[in-house]
Design an enzyme around this catalytic site. Sequence first.
Site, PDB file in Angstrom:
ATOM      1  N   GLU A  36       1.054   3.749   1.953  1.00 31.17           N
ATOM      2  CA  GLU A  36       1.612   4.074   3.275  1.00 31.17           C
ATOM      3  C   GLU A  36       2.804   3.186   3.622  1.00 31.17           C
ATOM      4  O   GLU A  36       3.798   3.655   4.181  1.00 31.17           O
ATOM      5  CB  GLU A  36       0.542   3.914   4.366  1.00 31.17           C
ATOM      6  N   CYS A  54      -5.867   1.666   6.047  1.00 33.87           N
ATOM      7  CA  CYS A  54      -6.491   0.437   6.549  1.00 33.87           C
ATOM      8  C   CYS A  54      -5.823   0.045   7.872  1.00 33.87           C
ATOM      9  O   CYS A  54      -4.876   0.681   8.327  1.00 33.87           O
ATOM     10  CB  CYS A  54      -6.338  -0.681   5.520  1.00 33.87           C
ATOM     11  N   HIS A 105       0.850  -1.183   0.000  1.00 30.44           N
ATOM     12  CA  HIS A 105       0.000   0.000   0.000  1.00 30.44           C
ATOM     13  C   HIS A 105       0.894   1.244   0.000  1.00 30.44           C
ATOM     14  O   HIS A 105       2.062   1.184   0.403  1.00 30.44           O
ATOM     15  CB  HIS A 105      -0.897   0.034   1.235  1.00 30.44           C
ATOM     16  N   CYS A 132      -2.040  -0.551   7.670  1.00 27.39           N
ATOM     17  CA  CYS A 132      -1.259   0.679   7.543  1.00 27.39           C
ATOM     18  C   CYS A 132      -1.267   1.492   8.832  1.00 27.39           C
ATOM     19  O   CYS A 132      -0.242   2.049   9.224  1.00 27.39           O
ATOM     20  CB  CYS A 132      -1.762   1.502   6.365  1.00 27.39           C
TER      21      CYS A 132
END
Length: 149
Positions: free
Chosen positions: A54, A82, A52, A85
């Site tokens: 992040e 999420c 992701h 993260c």
Amino acid sequence: MNDEYWMRHALKLAEKAESLGEVPVGAVIVKDNAIIAEGWNQPILSNDATAHAEIMVLRSAGEILKNYRITDADLFVTLEPCSMCVGALIHARVKRVVFAASEPRTGALGGAFNLLEANEHNHVFEYESGLLADESREMIQTFFKKRRA
């Protein structure tokens, strides 16, 4: 430079992700009013569910700073993080997270639930939501409309 400036930079990184066929999410870490690292979604290209935006920006910042703790830094990201993260951001000790669009299904800073409400964390960061949310939401919705067509 202000928060909007950094979020616009994150939106440019989201466009980069989209140009690569990824869900358009971008992130930037800022410390002392300077960019430390950039990241964008890469799970499809990397065959890595953890890639992701992040996570990618934290990995990059860690390499640059030679430390997994990214203290006294702000993260700007175009979509609400999420749970994976948010957990990584807690461990990295970021100071503040600013996200654009909320994510009602998987967002872990109030969208679906708030992971920071657990009292057991050894670090809690500040967070703000909604900065340039319309631009981010439109980019993501357009991406998925194109994919369905």
